[in-house]
Design an enzyme around this catalytic site. Structure first.
Site, PDB file in Angstrom:
ATOM      1  CG  ASP A   1      -6.650  -3.047   2.639  1.00  6.61           C
ATOM      2  OD1 ASP A   1      -5.569  -2.774   3.179  1.00  6.61           O
ATOM      3  OD2 ASP A   1      -7.314  -2.226   1.964  1.00  6.61           O
TER       4      ASP A   1
ATOM      5  CG  MET B   1     -11.481   3.274   1.843  1.00  8.43           C
ATOM      6  SD  MET B   1      -9.925   3.157   2.734  1.00  8.43           S
ATOM      7  CE  MET B   1      -8.788   3.290   1.370  1.00  8.43           C
TER       8      MET B   1
ATOM      9  CG  HIS C   1      -3.980  -1.471  -1.760  1.00  7.15           C
ATOM     10  ND1 HIS C   1      -5.082  -2.185  -2.177  1.00  7.15           N
ATOM     11  CD2 HIS C   1      -4.398  -0.723  -0.707  1.00  7.15           C
ATOM     12  CE1 HIS C   1      -6.123  -1.893  -1.417  1.00  7.15           C
ATOM     13  NE2 HIS C   1      -5.729  -1.003  -0.516  1.00  7.15           N
TER      14      HIS C   1
ATOM     15  CG  MET D   1     -11.989  -2.999   4.421  1.00 10.37           C
ATOM     16  SD  MET D   1     -10.428  -2.433   3.691  1.00 10.37           S
ATOM     17  CE  MET D   1      -9.627  -1.639   5.098  1.00 10.37           C
TER      18      MET D   1
ATOM     19  CG  MET E   1      -8.363   7.018   2.591  1.00 14.23           C
ATOM     20  SD  MET E   1      -7.632   6.893   4.232  1.00 14.23           S
ATOM     21  CE  MET E   1      -6.751   5.335   4.075  1.00 14.23           C
TER      22      MET E   1
ATOM     23  CG  ASP F   1      -5.272   2.379   0.830  1.00 16.89           C
ATOM     24  OD1 ASP F   1      -6.237   1.623   0.614  1.00 16.89           O
ATOM     25  OD2 ASP F   1      -4.187   1.979   1.302  1.00 16.89           O
TER      26      ASP F   1
ATOM     27  CB  SER G   1      -0.909   0.012   1.233  1.00 16.78           C
ATOM     28  OG  SER G   1      -1.521   1.277   1.322  1.00 16.78           O
TER      29      SER G   1
ATOM     30  CG  HIS H   1      -9.407   0.286  -0.932  1.00 18.73           C
ATOM     31  ND1 HIS H   1      -8.872  -0.003   0.312  1.00 18.73           N
ATOM     32  CD2 HIS H   1     -10.752   0.278  -0.763  1.00 18.73           C
ATOM     33  CE1 HIS H   1      -9.851  -0.163   1.184  1.00 18.73           C
ATOM     34  NE2 HIS H   1     -11.003   0.008   0.561  1.00 18.73           N
TER      35      HIS H   1
HETATM   36  C1  DX5 Z   1      -6.696   1.244   5.429  1.00 18.77           C
HETATM   37  C2  DX5 Z   1      -6.221   0.972   4.024  1.00 18.77           C
HETATM   38  C3  DX5 Z   1      -5.127  -0.021   3.950  1.00 18.77           C
HETATM   39  C4  DX5 Z   1      -3.860   0.402   4.640  1.00 18.77           C
HETATM   40  C5  DX5 Z   1      -3.141  -0.817   5.104  1.00 18.77           C
HETATM   41  O1  DX5 Z   1      -7.787   2.074   5.383  1.00 18.77           O
HETATM   42  O2  DX5 Z   1      -7.284   0.509   3.207  1.00 18.77           O
HETATM   43  O3  DX5 Z   1      -4.856  -0.362   2.596  1.00 18.77           O
HETATM   44  O4  DX5 Z   1      -2.998   1.139   3.817  1.00 18.77           O
HETATM   45  O5  DX5 Z   1      -2.059  -0.407   5.866  1.00 18.77           O
HETATM   46  P1  DX5 Z   1      -1.358  -1.378   6.920  1.00 18.77           P
HETATM   47  O6  DX5 Z   1      -0.805  -2.533   6.119  1.00 18.77           O
HETATM   48  O7  DX5 Z   1      -0.313  -0.514   7.518  1.00 18.77           O
HETATM   49  O8  DX5 Z   1      -2.411  -1.828   7.878  1.00 18.77           O
HETATM   50 ZN    ZN Z   2      -6.774  -0.305   1.160  1.00 20.44          ZN
END
Ligand code: DX5
Ligand code: ZN
Length: 220
Positions: free
Chosen positions: A180, A71, A36, A140, A40, A38, A11, A69
């Protein structure tokens, strides 16, 4: 039960924002399978990260697929923009979409793979009607919003339940079953055993001194 080769998706959240290109290309040189990313929105989750321009920029340098991904509260409105920006796999949340079935199809019509993410507090049954249409499920294992959180212990049984549903419909081999959050050398075996075949790892991978070793322990 272990199914196929375990893929690893580091990620970007845990990479150094001042040198994303360098970090990504280094990860690629070690043999990772996808990045990956993220996204947000500060609304669906309390954190705010990055958006379309960064996905576009990453796409211009990455030689492996981008697993994006999102969110966000309004995936129906923005998911296709992320596909146009370069997402090879677009994963949105079943809790956020108004028309999950329609959106999965729309993403595939644009030539990307379509994925659904499910939060730790959402019953697995929320996915059932959609499983025939997905290319990826993201289970998740933390509440979304931040990297570096602790793995939720109930995750493997949820992965196992989804794996069984996929197996029962003959889709076990063709659907990516991703986990994840909080994945490291101790939690990876638990989810691999439960049937996961794509592991996201942020803190564990980018924080590792020995990334070759980290990658090997994630693959098992
Ligand atoms: C959390 C994200 C994850 C995050 C995982 O909201 O969707 O992808 O980056 O990070 P680690 O591996 O540090 O838990
Ligand atoms: Zn993620």
């Amino acid at each position: 039960m272990k199914r196929t080769k375990t893929l690893v998706a580091p990620s970007l959240l845990a990479a150094n924002p001042l040198r994303f290109e360098e970090d990504l290309l280094h990860a690629e040189s070690l043999g990772i399978d996808m990045h990956h990313v993220d996204v947000m929105d500060g609304h669906f989750v309390p954190n705010l990260t990055y958006g379309l321009p960064l996905v576009k920029a990453l796409k211009s340098v990455s030689k492996v697929p981008l697993d994006v991904h999102i969110m966000v509260s309004n995936p129906d409105a923005v998911a296709l923009d992320y596909v146009a920006a370069g997402a090879d796999i677009l994963v949105f949340h079943v809790e956020a979409a108004l028309h999950s079935h329609r959106l999965l199809q729309a993403i595939k019509d644009k030539g990307a793979k379509a994925g659904l993410a499910i939060n730790p507090g959402t019953p697995v049954s929320a996915l059932e009607a959609l499983l025939p249409f997905v290319d990826m499920i993201n289970v998740m294992s933390v509440n979304p919003g931040f990297g570096g959180q602790s793995f939720i212990a109930q995750t493997p049984q949820r992965v196992q339940a989804i794996s069984k549903l996929l197996r029962d419909m003959g889709r076990e081999e063709e659907v990516f079953l991703q986990v994840d959050g909080g994945i490291n050398d101790l939690t990876a075996p638990l989810v691999r055993e439960a049937g996961a075949n794509v592991l996201v790892a942020g803190t564990y991978f980018y924080g590792a001194k020995d990334k070759v070793q980290a990658l090997a322990s994630l693959r098992g």
